[in-house]
Write a protein that holds these residues in place. Sequence first.
Motif, PDB file in Angstrom:
ATOM      1  N   PRO A  19     -67.772 -11.401 -68.905  1.00  0.00           N
ATOM      2  CA  PRO A  19     -66.759 -10.364 -68.641  1.00  0.00           C
ATOM      3  C   PRO A  19     -65.408 -10.937 -68.197  1.00  0.00           C
ATOM      4  CG  PRO A  19     -68.870  -9.744 -67.652  1.00  0.00           C
ATOM      5  CD  PRO A  19     -69.039 -11.142 -68.162  1.00  0.00           C
ATOM      6  N   LYS A  39     -83.380  -0.697 -68.050  1.00  0.00           N
ATOM      7  CA  LYS A  39     -82.950  -1.741 -67.114  1.00  0.00           C
ATOM      8  C   LYS A  39     -83.523  -1.485 -65.716  1.00  0.00           C
ATOM      9  CE  LYS A  39     -78.694  -3.029 -69.532  1.00  0.00           C
ATOM     10  NZ  LYS A  39     -77.245  -3.262 -69.453  1.00  0.00           N
ATOM     11  N   GLY A  72     -72.848  -2.485 -72.039  1.00  0.00           N
ATOM     12  CA  GLY A  72     -74.142  -2.670 -71.359  1.00  0.00           C
ATOM     13  C   GLY A  72     -75.258  -3.038 -72.316  1.00  0.00           C
ATOM     14  N   GLY A  75     -79.645  -9.377 -68.519  1.00  0.00           N
ATOM     15  CA  GLY A  75     -79.511 -10.786 -68.148  1.00  0.00           C
ATOM     16  C   GLY A  75     -78.347 -11.423 -68.882  1.00  0.00           C
TER      17      GLY A  75
END
Length: 331
Positions: free
Chosen positions: A46, A180, A321, A325
């Motif tokens: 990111p 998740k 998203g 991991g």
Amino acid sequence: MNKTILLEKRPIGKPQLSDFKFVSNEVESINTGEILLKTTYVSVDPYLRGRMSDAKSYVPSFELHKPITSGIVAEVIDSKNNAFKKGDFVSGMLAWKEFQKSTGEGLLKVDASKAPLSTYLGVLGMTGLTAYLGLTEIGKPKKGETIVVSGAAGAVGSVVGQIAKLIGCKVIGIAGTDEKVNMLKSSLGFDKAINYNTTKNMAAAIKEAAPNGVDIYFDNVGGPISDAVLFNINQFARIIICGAISVYNSTELPKSVSVQPFLVKNSALMQGFIVSNYAEKFPEAIKQLSHWLAEGKLTYTETIVEGFDTIPEAFLNLFEGKNSGKMLVKI
Ligand SMILES: NC(=O)c1ccc[n+]([C@@H]2O[C@H](COP(=O)([O-])OP(=O)(O)OC[C@H]3O[C@@H](n4cnc5c(N)ncnc54)[C@H](OP(=O)(O)O)[C@@H]3O)[C@@H](O)[C@H]2O)c1
């Protein structure tokens, strides 16, 4: 021929595939002191979004029409440098190129017989170091304390939560899908997990998960999720500001609650964290992370997509998203 990915345009808002450009050149030949590298794994992260803008930050912006760089594991396929031999693997900040030459400066040799090559970009690389050092240096967790981790199913967050569990904390994760949330609880040992996309009142959900309040907040996302945590912090809480992915693509100043009253009322600490400021602690941190991995006390998840051409898309998918991991591209 050798493909390279350039930053073609500075993204406005959410990055687009058209912000990147593929070019092909001949593979360069190497001179004395140089090595030729073939890219094996590319890390997409990111923070690269920040480097694509021209705003001043802790790392320089990428130059337009020049190759993008990120963490890469590569194989030495030719060497005129005595420190490296054909067949060695190295990791370092390298260009988004299939092949590139290097003097070897700034590269670390990595050993595929000790750990899978991909882990040197994840749990044994920059994101593992971020998790360990951000948590221990600023969070200073103590057994019995309650920690909330946002971006909990990502590369950094998934390791933070596991380390906090090893220390004896109660760990609450926040992530964006039910899948998740289930992974955090069933595979990674989190005590509680909250899906922020299906929860109407996050402050109430955090209160329910942490009835005795929050002692540590490891913040990977910023924005409204982090505002909701503030309503639940305890006296002397520590808040590690590691990242703010929810606002990286914002084109307007985000509206957040005023943090000062929460910090004053609770004598709480909020501190920004940049992993590179802790370089002298990297060897000790890697030793501890490797030890936990070898003992089976720490595990890791990865989302690996294949093919050089998928690098820009893999990067864009971080903001959707689509990873669990560490997000990596295998070439
Ligand atoms: N300060 C440092 O030295 C340092 C070093 C490494 C990373 N970081 C920061 O740490 C954070 C995590 O990095 P990472 O490499 O581990 O990435 P990551 O968590 O593996 O991937 C990004 C995740 O962010 C979540 N996300 C995307 N958009 C979101 C939004 N609008 N609101 C909430 N969550 C959102 C997504 O998960 P969901 O499905 O859960 O939404 C996505 O999977 C980033 O902010 C990064 O910049 C900082």
